[in-house]
Design a protein around this motif. Structure first.
Motif, PDB file in Angstrom:
ATOM      1  N   LYS A  25      -6.164  23.440  24.973  1.00 61.53           N
ATOM      2  CA  LYS A  25      -5.142  22.399  25.112  1.00 61.53           C
ATOM      3  C   LYS A  25      -3.776  22.923  24.693  1.00 61.53           C
ATOM      4  O   LYS A  25      -3.670  23.839  23.889  1.00 61.53           O
ATOM      5  N   ARG A  26      -2.744  22.296  25.236  1.00 58.25           N
ATOM      6  CA  ARG A  26      -1.367  22.604  24.850  1.00 58.25           C
ATOM      7  C   ARG A  26      -0.900  21.563  23.848  1.00 58.25           C
ATOM      8  O   ARG A  26      -0.992  20.367  24.093  1.00 58.25           O
ATOM      9  N   LEU A  27      -0.382  22.050  22.747  1.00 60.33           N
ATOM     10  CA  LEU A  27       0.058  21.164  21.669  1.00 60.33           C
ATOM     11  C   LEU A  27       1.346  20.451  22.064  1.00 60.33           C
ATOM     12  O   LEU A  27       2.354  21.094  22.354  1.00 60.33           O
ATOM     13  N   GLY A  28       1.303  19.125  22.034  1.00 56.03           N
ATOM     14  CA  GLY A  28       2.507  18.342  22.298  1.00 56.03           C
ATOM     15  C   GLY A  28       3.307  18.145  21.027  1.00 56.03           C
ATOM     16  O   GLY A  28       4.505  18.396  20.974  1.00 56.03           O
ATOM     17  N   ALA A  29       2.623  17.715  19.963  1.00 59.06           N
ATOM     18  CA  ALA A  29       3.270  17.481  18.675  1.00 59.06           C
ATOM     19  C   ALA A  29       2.231  17.614  17.571  1.00 59.06           C
ATOM     20  O   ALA A  29       1.039  17.401  17.806  1.00 59.06           O
ATOM     21  N   LEU A  30       2.687  17.974  16.393  1.00 53.67           N
ATOM     22  CA  LEU A  30       1.822  18.048  15.217  1.00 53.67           C
ATOM     23  C   LEU A  30       2.510  17.281  14.098  1.00 53.67           C
ATOM     24  O   LEU A  30       3.518  17.713  13.550  1.00 53.67           O
ATOM     25  N   LEU A  31       1.957  16.105  13.805  1.00 50.97           N
ATOM     26  CA  LEU A  31       2.532  15.221  12.797  1.00 50.97           C
ATOM     27  C   LEU A  31       1.713  15.291  11.521  1.00 50.97           C
ATOM     28  O   LEU A  31       0.538  15.658  11.549  1.00 50.97           O
ATOM     29  N   HIS A  32       2.339  14.918  10.409  1.00 49.34           N
ATOM     30  CA  HIS A  32       1.616  14.870   9.135  1.00 49.34           C
ATOM     31  C   HIS A  32       2.159  13.735   8.280  1.00 49.34           C
ATOM     32  O   HIS A  32       3.253  13.227   8.504  1.00 49.34           O
ATOM     33  N   ASP A  33       1.343  13.338   7.304  1.00 48.12           N
ATOM     34  CA  ASP A  33       1.724  12.280   6.366  1.00 48.12           C
ATOM     35  C   ASP A  33       2.355  12.929   5.136  1.00 48.12           C
ATOM     36  O   ASP A  33       1.651  13.448   4.279  1.00 48.12           O
ATOM     37  N   GLN A  34       3.678  12.924   5.090  1.00 49.85           N
ATOM     38  CA  GLN A  34       4.402  13.535   3.977  1.00 49.85           C
ATOM     39  C   GLN A  34       4.477  12.561   2.806  1.00 49.85           C
ATOM     40  O   GLN A  34       4.858  11.413   2.973  1.00 49.85           O
ATOM     41  N   TYR A  35       4.115  13.041   1.627  1.00 46.99           N
ATOM     42  CA  TYR A  35       4.129  12.227   0.410  1.00 46.99           C
ATOM     43  C   TYR A  35       5.509  12.289  -0.247  1.00 46.99           C
ATOM     44  O   TYR A  35       6.115  13.352  -0.347  1.00 46.99           O
ATOM     45  N   TYR A  36       5.977  11.126  -0.699  1.00 42.51           N
ATOM     46  CA  TYR A  36       7.244  11.011  -1.418  1.00 42.51           C
ATOM     47  C   TYR A  36       7.003  10.288  -2.738  1.00 42.51           C
ATOM     48  O   TYR A  36       6.288   9.282  -2.779  1.00 42.51           O
ATOM     49  N   PHE A  37       7.579  10.811  -3.802  1.00 45.82           N
ATOM     50  CA  PHE A  37       7.543  10.146  -5.103  1.00 45.82           C
ATOM     51  C   PHE A  37       8.978   9.764  -5.429  1.00 45.82           C
ATOM     52  O   PHE A  37       9.843  10.641  -5.552  1.00 45.82           O
ATOM     53  N   ASN A  38       9.239   8.477  -5.558  1.00 45.27           N
ATOM     54  CA  ASN A  38      10.611   7.972  -5.765  1.00 45.27           C
ATOM     55  C   ASN A  38      11.580   8.552  -4.737  1.00 45.27           C
ATOM     56  O   ASN A  38      12.659   9.040  -5.071  1.00 45.27           O
ATOM     57  N   ASP A  39      11.168   8.524  -3.492  1.00 51.78           N
ATOM     58  CA  ASP A  39      11.963   8.992  -2.350  1.00 51.78           C
ATOM     59  C   ASP A  39      12.248  10.487  -2.362  1.00 51.78           C
ATOM     60  O   ASP A  39      13.090  10.967  -1.608  1.00 51.78           O
ATOM     61  N   GLU A  40      11.577  11.255  -3.222  1.00 52.56           N
ATOM     62  CA  GLU A  40      11.705  12.717  -3.224  1.00 52.56           C
ATOM     63  C   GLU A  40      10.451  13.318  -2.631  1.00 52.56           C
ATOM     64  O   GLU A  40       9.336  13.006  -3.048  1.00 52.56           O
ATOM     65  N   SER A  82       2.590   2.361   1.047  1.00 54.77           N
ATOM     66  CA  SER A  82       3.418   2.624  -0.134  1.00 54.77           C
ATOM     67  C   SER A  82       3.048   1.655  -1.248  1.00 54.77           C
ATOM     68  O   SER A  82       2.569   0.556  -0.987  1.00 54.77           O
ATOM     69  N   PHE A  83       3.273   2.076  -2.488  1.00 51.64           N
ATOM     70  CA  PHE A  83       3.013   1.192  -3.616  1.00 51.64           C
ATOM     71  C   PHE A  83       3.887   1.591  -4.798  1.00 51.64           C
ATOM     72  O   PHE A  83       4.406   2.701  -4.859  1.00 51.64           O
ATOM     73  N   GLU A  84       4.044   0.643  -5.734  1.00 52.19           N
ATOM     74  CA  GLU A  84       4.795   0.897  -6.967  1.00 52.19           C
ATOM     75  C   GLU A  84       3.822   1.142  -8.105  1.00 52.19           C
ATOM     76  O   GLU A  84       2.855   0.397  -8.279  1.00 52.19           O
ATOM     77  N   ILE A  85       4.071   2.197  -8.882  1.00 55.59           N
ATOM     78  CA  ILE A  85       3.278   2.463 -10.078  1.00 55.59           C
ATOM     79  C   ILE A  85       3.741   1.532 -11.195  1.00 55.59           C
ATOM     80  O   ILE A  85       2.951   0.978 -11.941  1.00 55.59           O
ATOM     81  N   GLU A  86       5.042   1.385 -11.284  1.00 54.55           N
ATOM     82  CA  GLU A  86       5.706   0.470 -12.211  1.00 54.55           C
ATOM     83  C   GLU A  86       7.048   0.157 -11.574  1.00 54.55           C
ATOM     84  O   GLU A  86       7.399   0.752 -10.554  1.00 54.55           O
TER      85      GLU A  86
END
Length: 173
Positions: A25-40, A82-86
């Protein structure tokens, strides 16, 4: 946790078969779930991968709940909520283009010519399907690996060697 992420003695065979469906197959796109902590952005965990081909064809690769194995199936990635720790301390995930983040956009629209499972066995224990290696027609390879509860990706590189860990690349389990 859903059964999608639960390990079992027999599922490695099916997971590797699913991953090997990428062959040709030919790759169209490769996406991933990027983790952010306090938007970093946290670069320690690449999250689940979603390989996209053609109009609606996809394959997801993700970590299993045992902290050592990976799975693959034909369902969309299930990006965590998404969730808040505190108050004012948040954990969130965003779906992003993995190849752009790794400066590997040259792999888009290239043909996949090999897919192998990565079997890890620690000190002679039963081997686990710990990752996948995908090789493109360009000669480039991408490794998706469960590295102790974190999903990591290596482009044109092998994972570091660990004492007591035997690693094999296989086309069947």
């Amino acid at each position: 946790m859903s059964s999608r992420h639960s390990p079992s003695p027999t599922r490695a065979v099916l997971d590797l078969q699913n991953a090997r469906s990428l062959l040709g197959k030919r790759l169209g796109a490769l996406l991933h779930d990027q983790y952010y902590f306090n938007d970093e952005k946290d670069l320690g965990d690449i999250g689940s991968l979603e390989w996209r081909f053609g109009e609606r064809e996809l394959l997801s690769m993700y970590l299993l709940s045992d902290g050592a194995s990976v799975g693959a199936d034909f369902l969309p990635s299930d990006t965590p909520a998404s969730f808040e720790i505190e108050p004012n301390v948040t954990c969130s995930w965003k779906t992003e283009n993995l190849l752009a983040g790794l400066s590997a956009t040259h792999l888009e629209n290239t043909k996949i010519c090999a897919v192998e499972g990565i079997l890890d066995s620690f000190n002679g224990q039963e081997p686990l399907l710990a990752g996948f290696r995908v090789t493109f027609e360009t000669g480039d390879s991408l490794i998706y690996l469960n590295q102790g509860d974190n999903a990591v990706v290596f482009i044109n590189a092998l994972p570091p060697v660990s004492v007591g860990l035997e690693t094999r690349f296989v086309t069947s389990v």
